[in-house]
Design an enzyme around this catalytic site. Structure first.
Site, PDB file in Angstrom:
ATOM      1  N   CYS A   2       0.826  -1.211   0.000  1.00  0.00           N
ATOM      2  CA  CYS A   2       0.000   0.000   0.000  1.00  0.00           C
ATOM      3  C   CYS A   2       0.863   1.266   0.000  1.00  0.00           C
ATOM      4  CB  CYS A   2      -0.872   0.038   1.243  1.00  0.00           C
ATOM      5  SG  CYS A   2      -1.840  -1.447   1.470  1.00  0.00           S
ATOM      6  N   ARG A  27       4.624   0.639  -6.202  1.00  0.00           N
ATOM      7  CA  ARG A  27       4.600  -0.258  -5.038  1.00  0.00           C
ATOM      8  C   ARG A  27       3.633  -1.423  -5.242  1.00  0.00           C
ATOM      9  NH1 ARG A  27       6.688   2.311  -0.466  1.00  0.00           N
ATOM     10  NH2 ARG A  27       5.296   1.243   0.970  1.00  0.00           N
ATOM     11  N   TRP A  74      -3.015  -2.542  -1.635  1.00  0.00           N
ATOM     12  CA  TRP A  74      -2.599  -3.863  -2.126  1.00  0.00           C
ATOM     13  C   TRP A  74      -3.280  -4.853  -1.196  1.00  0.00           C
ATOM     14  CZ3 TRP A  74       0.255  -8.206  -0.608  1.00  0.00           C
ATOM     15  CH2 TRP A  74       0.741  -9.008  -1.658  1.00  0.00           C
ATOM     16  N   ASN A 100      -0.991   1.493   5.961  1.00  0.00           N
ATOM     17  CA  ASN A 100      -0.132   0.515   5.270  1.00  0.00           C
ATOM     18  C   ASN A 100       0.416  -0.400   6.356  1.00  0.00           C
ATOM     19  OD1 ASN A 100       1.774  -0.886   3.758  1.00  0.00           O
ATOM     20  ND2 ASN A 100       3.242   0.793   3.762  1.00  0.00           N
ATOM     21  N   GLY A 101       0.266  -1.703   6.169  1.00  0.00           N
ATOM     22  CA  GLY A 101       0.751  -2.648   7.178  1.00  0.00           C
ATOM     23  C   GLY A 101      -0.322  -3.674   7.482  1.00  0.00           C
ATOM     24  N   GLU A 481      17.993 -16.164 -10.884  1.00  0.00           N
ATOM     25  CA  GLU A 481      17.578 -14.766 -11.079  1.00  0.00           C
ATOM     26  C   GLU A 481      16.903 -14.585 -12.451  1.00  0.00           C
ATOM     27  OE1 GLU A 481      16.938 -12.378  -9.366  1.00  0.00           O
ATOM     28  OE2 GLU A 481      16.990 -10.629 -10.647  1.00  0.00           O
ATOM     29  N   LYS A 485      13.042 -13.257 -13.016  1.00  0.00           N
ATOM     30  CA  LYS A 485      12.709 -12.088 -13.858  1.00  0.00           C
ATOM     31  C   LYS A 485      11.635 -12.478 -14.870  1.00  0.00           C
ATOM     32  CE  LYS A 485      13.837  -9.468 -12.075  1.00  0.00           C
ATOM     33  NZ  LYS A 485      14.690  -9.372 -10.921  1.00  0.00           N
ATOM     34  N   GLU A 488       8.123 -13.151 -13.226  1.00  0.00           N
ATOM     35  CA  GLU A 488       7.390 -12.044 -12.620  1.00  0.00           C
ATOM     36  C   GLU A 488       6.849 -11.040 -13.626  1.00  0.00           C
ATOM     37  OE1 GLU A 488      11.246  -9.701 -10.648  1.00  0.00           O
ATOM     38  OE2 GLU A 488       9.357  -9.641  -9.605  1.00  0.00           O
ATOM     39  N   HIS A 504      18.273 -36.007 -11.565  1.00  0.00           N
ATOM     40  CA  HIS A 504      17.526 -36.356 -10.356  1.00  0.00           C
ATOM     41  C   HIS A 504      16.066 -35.948 -10.468  1.00  0.00           C
ATOM     42  CE1 HIS A 504      21.269 -37.548  -8.508  1.00  0.00           C
ATOM     43  NE2 HIS A 504      21.806 -36.453  -9.023  1.00  0.00           N
ATOM     44  N   LYS A 603       6.337  -3.576  -5.037  1.00  0.00           N
ATOM     45  CA  LYS A 603       7.764  -3.268  -5.072  1.00  0.00           C
ATOM     46  C   LYS A 603       8.408  -3.516  -3.716  1.00  0.00           C
ATOM     47  CE  LYS A 603      11.636  -1.675  -6.699  1.00  0.00           C
ATOM     48  NZ  LYS A 603      12.409  -2.671  -7.470  1.00  0.00           N
TER      49      LYS A 603
END
Ligand code: M6R
Length: 608
Positions: A2, A27, A74, A100-101, A481, A485, A488, A504, A603
């Protein structure tokens, strides 16, 4: 997560609220809203979906007040909907709150407040806050907020307005970021600095437990117990352009192109052929380093992947054992941290909830904490014993790029500094490493110049449902990585495997045409990796390799080769990741994805 904004001044509150929220869009959010005191009453507008919905509503039907709060939500408690959007009001609709939280004890508070006659409209945890403030309100909003926050468990940055005290905005911070902007005759609150940069460069960075009372005549700061405090003003020196797209289609592409500069800035005054590696205030003696029982590197997501590179280089150059952990695992697994441990927390934002908890748990045990972070004044930077800033500049795109490369540079610098202090490398060996390190920005520029070839490859993979990444040693860290990328920003399922793990299990997934991306930058593992490639080729895989220019024998076994300039294996991830970032970017572009704001992602993950 948020985003919060607030305004007190002589201007129209909504013009700042909407522009401030637009700077916080990075964000991640799924609804947006504002509350403004207009003619002594609270006007609330809030809508599910993009900020543009709210902005066009306000444009059609303007709100005139000069004091207001705004929010991008969010969703955590309750689906995205108009009703669950912030601001939330108390039952009598006299108090508005943005938050926010997460309020962990909200169910218990909600039940108790219901018993006191309060009613609830949303499914959110936040709605208990305005009602709790109302419960304690007896003519003094500040007193009521102080009492209410004592009942809250969890994390919060909040902004509060009351129509009973229409000239006052109260802001409180605990475990979620919040700043107060100091303009001329106007004041602001925001979750992050870019929101206020068009208006002011002077801000207070609120600490946990601090409360700000903001009116037209200024900002007063208090502790949570109501003791008045004064605070240094933090002057923002970076440019507003740094938070704008500057001619690129997307922040992500701009930020990938900023990597050469970000690397140079991060090395400036720290790496030079004329002196030892300097790590700002981090000066560990040979004895300090020999007394360290273990290094723990703790981080989330991309920062964790930088930590994997860190383990490899610190162990191989400085011969100190290193464990790398995902912060959300570390904090609950009782790791064997002692007062002799060195804990390196890595976080672009410096606000990630799990990373912060890992830092705090380790600090309690007495471990020495080093923060590798990008945001000056972030919570992580303030709570660590030492800070090594990555000087990447503001990173807006949700997909982390330039922050990652500077985190990896930070790891190289730490490893080389430790090795030099401990004497595990000769000065000749160190000079060779420094020389190569200093050449990296130019080599990244060359990789960026070659992006046309990457675009061509992107055209071949954007229709895939699954893409695999395969690597050994540092190339495995790089593969992880690269896969993150891709998934997402393109929503293509992407997984990374260590080459030796193929037999395996993962090799069962290979069939005719399966796209496999193989970073190939570790010369000492070349033969082993070639065998893996031949094995998957035999089962129909379409292999896309990332290889140094001049590498022999790769074009014969790979379907496509993306070349990078030659460097030492240790530095391969910096050049290899630039290709993988571009590949993810152009694949997302082919698919028409909203690259800077991928679905479901935020973010800065400021809640668990
Ligand atoms: O701000 P932080 O570095 O602590 O963030 C950690 C992760 O949330 C972050 O790296 C995330 O994985 C990125 N979206 C990856 O691109």
């Amino acid at each position: 997560m948020c985003g919060i904004v607030g305004y007190v001044g002589k201007g129209t509150a909504t013009s700042f609220l909407v522009s401030g929220l637009s700077k916080l869009e990075y964000r991640g959010y799924d609804s947006a809203g504002v509350a403004v005191i207009e003619g002594g009453d609270l006007t609330v507008r809030k809508f599910k979906g993009r900020l543009a919905n709210l902005a066009s509503n306000i444009q059609t039907s303007p709100i005139k007040g000069n004091i207001g709060i705004g929010h991008t939500r969010w969703a955590t408690h309750g689906a995205p909907s108009d009703m669950n959007s912030h601001p939330h009001l108390n039952s009598e609709e006299t108090i508005a709150v943005v938050h926010n939280g997460i309020i962990e004890n909200y169910l218990e508070l909600r039940e108790w407040l219901k018993g006191e006659g309060y009613t609830f409209k949303s499914e959110t945890d936040t709605e208990v806050i305005p009602n709790l403030i109302d419960y304690y309100y007896h003519g003094d909003l500040f007193e009521a907020v102080k009492k209410a926050i004592k009942r809250l468990e969890g994390s919060y940055a909040i902004g509060v307005l009351s129509k009973n005290e229409p000239d006052k905005l109260i802001a409180v911070r605990k475990d979620s970021p919040l700043i107060v902007g100091l303009g001329e005759d106007q004041f602001f609150i925001a979750s992050d600095i870019p929101a206020v940069l068009n208006y002011t460069r002077d801000v207070y960075l609120l600490e946990d437990g601090e409360i700000a009372i903001i009116t037209n005549s200024g900002v007063k700061l208090f502790t949570e117990d109501g003791k008045s405090i004064s605070k240094e003003v933090y002057h923002v020196t970076w440019n507003e352009d740094a938070a704008e797209k500057g001619g690129f289609d997307d922040f992500m592409l701009k930020e990938v192109h900023e990597q050469p500069k970000a690397i140079r800035d991060t090395m400036t005054s720290r790496v030079s052929m004329d002196h030892s590696i300097c790590l700002d205030d981090l000066k560990l003696s040979k004895e300090d380093l020999e007394n360290i029982d273990r290094v723990f590197i703790v981080a989330c997501g991309t920062a964790y992947h930088a930590g994997l590179v860190g383990k490899h280089v610190i162990e191989s150059l400085a011969k100190i054992p290193v464990e790398v952990d995902i912060a959300s695992e570390f904090r609950y697994r009782n790791p064997l941290v002692t007062d002799k441990s060195l804990v390196i927390v890595v976080s672009q934002s410096g606000e990630t909830a799990d990373t912060l908890a890992a830092l705090r748990n380790s600090k309690k045990i007495g471990a020495k904490i080093v923060a590798l972070t990008n945001v000056v004044g972030s919570t992580v930077s303030r709570e660590a014993d030492h800070v090594l800033y990555t000087l990447a500049g503001p990173e807006i795109s949700v997909a982390s790029t330039k922050a990652y490369v500077t985190q990896v540079i930070g790891m190289y610098m730490l490893a080389m500094n430790f090795a030099e202090t401990k004497g595990t490398l000769t000065s000749k060996e160190l000079d060779k490493l420094k020389e190569e390190l200093l050449d990296l920005p130019e080599k990244v520029e060359l990789v960026l110049e070659d992006k046309a070839k990457v675009k061509e490859v992107a055209k071949k993979i954007y229709k895939e449902n699954d893409v695999f990444y395969l690597g050994r040693g540092l190339d495995y860290a790089l593969a992880l990585e690269g896969a993150l990328k891709l998934k997402e920003i393109t929503y293509i399922h992407a997984d990374a495997y260590a080459g030796g793990e193929l037999k395996h299990g993962p090799i069962a997934l290979i069939e005719e045409g399966t796209k496999v991306i193989t970073p190939f930058t570790q010369d000492d593992l070349k033969e082993k990796m070639l065998s893996n490639i031949i094995e998957i080729k035999a089962r129909g895989a379409h292999v896309i390799g990332i290889c140094y220019e001049g590498t022999k024998g790769v074009e014969e076994v790979m379907d496509e080769v993306l070349y990078i300039p030659k460097t030492l294996g240790m530095f391969g991830p910096i050049l290899g990741v630039t290709v993988l970032q571009l590949l993810a970017y152009y694949t997302a572009k082919e698919k028409g994805c909203d690259i800077d704001k991928p679905r479901n992602l935020a973010k800065s993950v400021t809640v668990e």
